[in-house]
Scaffold this motif. Structure first.
Motif, PDB file in Angstrom:
ATOM      1  N   SER A  16       0.810  -1.221   0.000  1.00 43.91           N
ATOM      2  CA  SER A  16       0.000   0.000   0.000  1.00 43.91           C
ATOM      3  C   SER A  16       0.842   1.269   0.000  1.00 43.91           C
ATOM      4  N   GLY A  20      -0.941   3.358   2.946  1.00 48.80           N
ATOM      5  CA  GLY A  20      -1.207   2.437   4.040  1.00 48.80           C
ATOM      6  C   GLY A  20      -0.885   3.001   5.409  1.00 48.80           C
ATOM      7  N   LYS A  23      -3.989   6.277   7.923  1.00 48.61           N
ATOM      8  CA  LYS A  23      -4.918   6.186   9.058  1.00 48.61           C
ATOM      9  C   LYS A  23      -4.323   6.814  10.319  1.00 48.61           C
ATOM     10  N   ASP A  41     -11.117  -0.559   5.499  1.00 49.08           N
ATOM     11  CA  ASP A  41     -10.344  -0.840   4.293  1.00 49.08           C
ATOM     12  C   ASP A  41     -11.307  -0.993   3.119  1.00 49.08           C
ATOM     13  N   THR A  42     -10.817  -0.749   1.924  1.00 51.15           N
ATOM     14  CA  THR A  42     -11.699  -0.776   0.755  1.00 51.15           C
ATOM     15  C   THR A  42     -12.130  -2.187   0.363  1.00 51.15           C
ATOM     16  N   ASP A  43     -11.504  -3.211   0.931  1.00 48.30           N
ATOM     17  CA  ASP A  43     -11.898  -4.581   0.586  1.00 48.30           C
ATOM     18  C   ASP A  43     -12.855  -5.185   1.611  1.00 48.30           C
ATOM     19  N   GLY A  97      -8.139  -3.280   9.641  1.00 46.12           N
ATOM     20  CA  GLY A  97      -9.049  -3.200   8.499  1.00 46.12           C
ATOM     21  C   GLY A  97     -10.369  -2.555   8.855  1.00 46.12           C
ATOM     22  N   GLN A 134      -0.819  -0.774  10.640  1.00 40.20           N
ATOM     23  CA  GLN A 134      -1.179  -1.796  11.623  1.00 40.20           C
ATOM     24  C   GLN A 134      -0.029  -2.075  12.587  1.00 40.20           C
TER      25      GLN A 134
END
Length: 454
Positions: A16, A20, A23, A41-43, A97, A134
């Motif tokens: 990412s 990434g 956030k 997250d977009t997924d 996520g 993360q």
């Protein structure tokens, strides 16, 4: 570019890249008056109403400012392969996520300084992040475990490599749904009717901007209704006739939701009203889920009372003020029109078979029964339940609505033309009455008697 510079100094091996890490700076990038936010997250794919996740904010206590699901792999335990050295984490760590953030409290805690100092310290040994933000979130939590409210695992079922998410499957609401459906008999001629009550609909609450200022005397009342695309033309007229708050559930497809948005934005009447709440329930299944829609609109009423109406009924001018300043007991129903025409004071009426008045009730009244979809008995069953719970029906003089003419709905056409539809509706009615007998005992006997005599 200025925001990028806040995180661009962090080496990140994750695919990412710099995105990434963004956030970490949400407390700075989002508006200062925004107190809380759900970060996804977009997924992510939702199998339930996101409002249920939003409600979890109310469970935060003390200094809890982050809502996270435990990581569902052994990544942070460091045992996936030889010489695997992850960033520090509390136990299995947490997956970012899905995050619930209390932005206002994070700002007061000096979140930006907290994560930056942690990242600088850990990067001296780790050299880079492997899982972007993360890793840094987990390192902060390792030092400050009080920051986290652990979300149930079903809010973020992770399907990545090395996942152990199957341990969570028994709690996933979608799989609960499958279990309920599996208990239905697919050979039942009314199977399609029965399965509708278990259908999960995507819902977008407060689709347009909404503001409501509570009145101080606890007499305010919200008009509640539901509609589909073919009734949009009623909205302006209702807004002109009812100046008080309105809660509407609209049953639309994704494309229709965008059409509605353009329609509303082009209407001076609708755009001038900020006390109208539009809740989109997205189409799913073959029936019109009329009682689900009513329940959605009812659930998000902010006034002490609700006027349970239908979109085809146009309130008389001044009805909102008339209802607000009238003395209420538990309910209201228009009936006995001969008496109503000459009445000057409110009067009480008794429940009768097939009674389906439009009522004003307190907002804690029972929900509508979701087994009734499409046409038939959806309001009748609700009024019966109110009567069983000893609501009184009080008729108000000098108050009325006008039923506007319209073409027959698709569902009433099916009811009239399809014998099996009518048989299934009769079956559902009988099952509802049996449920009433179980819940209310001897008091429910009158409903069976009235039905047999009608």
């Amino acid at each position: 570019m200025l925001i990028w510079s806040e995180v661009s100094w962090i080496p990140n091996k994750h695919y990412s890249g710099i995105y990434g890490l963004m956030k970490l700076v949400l407390t700075k990038t989002l508006p200062a008056n925004l107190e809380r936010v759900i970060v996804l997250d977009t997924d992510i794919t939702f199998a339930t109403d996101i409002a249920e996740l939003w409600a979890v904010f109310h469970k935060f206590k003390g200094q809890q400012v982050l809502g996270l699901v435990e990581n569902q792999s052994d990544w942070y335990l460091g045992n996936l392969w030889k010489n695997h050295r992850p960033w520090p984490a509390l136990g299995r760590g947490y997956n970012t996520g899905v995050i619930l953030l209390l932005l206002d409290k994070l700002r007061k805690m000096k979140w930006e300084q907290m994560w930056r100092l942690t990242a600088e310290r850990e990067l001296m040994g780790m050299l880079s992040t492997s899982l972007a933000d993360q890793d840094i979130f987990n390192a902060v939590i390792k030092q400050n475990p009080f920051l986290v409210y652990q979300l149930p695992c079903f809010w973020n079922v992770q399907l990545s490599d090395h996942t152990r998410s199957e341990q969570c499957y028994r709690d996933v609401s979608d799989l609960k749904l499958q279990k309920q459906l599996s208990e239905l008999d697919e050979d039942d001629l009314c199977y399609e009717f029965r399965r509708e009550r278990f259908t999960v609909h995507r819902t977008h609450l407060y689709f347009l901007h909404y503001e409501y200022e509570p009145v101080s005397d606890n007499t305010d009342v919200t008009l509640v209704a539901q509609l589909s695309m073919d009734r949009l033309q009623m909205l302006e007229a209702i807004c002109k006739h009812w100046e008080g708050p309105i809660s509407l559930a609209l049953y639309l497809s994704d494309a229709e939701a965008q059409q509605f948005l353009r329609y509303a934005q082009g209407s001076e009447v609708l755009m001038s009203r900020h006390n109208v709440a539009y809740h989109i329930v997205y189409k799913e299944g073959q029936f019109y889920p009329v009682n689900l829609l009513r329940n959605v609109a009812m659930k998000h009423v902010g006034t002490p009372y609700m006027f349970l109406s239908d979109i085809d009924f146009l309130p008389m001018y001044g009805l909102y003020e008339y209802l607000r300043y009238h003395v209420w007991t538990k309910g209201h129903a228009p009936t006995n029109f001969a008496k109503w025409r000459t009445a000057t004071t409110p009067y009480r009426v008794e429940w009768e078979a097939d009674f389906e008045p439009y009522v004003v009730v307190r907002r804690d009244c029972p929900e509508y029964d979701r087994r009734f979809v499409g046409f038939g008995w959806n309001k009748v069953a609700h009024i019966m339940e109110l009567d069983a719970q000893e609501y009184e029906f009080i008729v108000l003089p000098n108050a009325y609505m006008i039923h506007m003419p319209h073409a027959p709905s698709f569902d009433i056409t099916k009811f009239r033309s399809n014998k099996q539809y009518r048989i299934c509706l009769k079956t559902l009615k009988e099952e509802f009455q049996q449920d009433m007998s179980r819940r209310y005992g001897f008091a429910a006997l009158k409903y069976l008697t009235a039905e047999n005599n009608s």
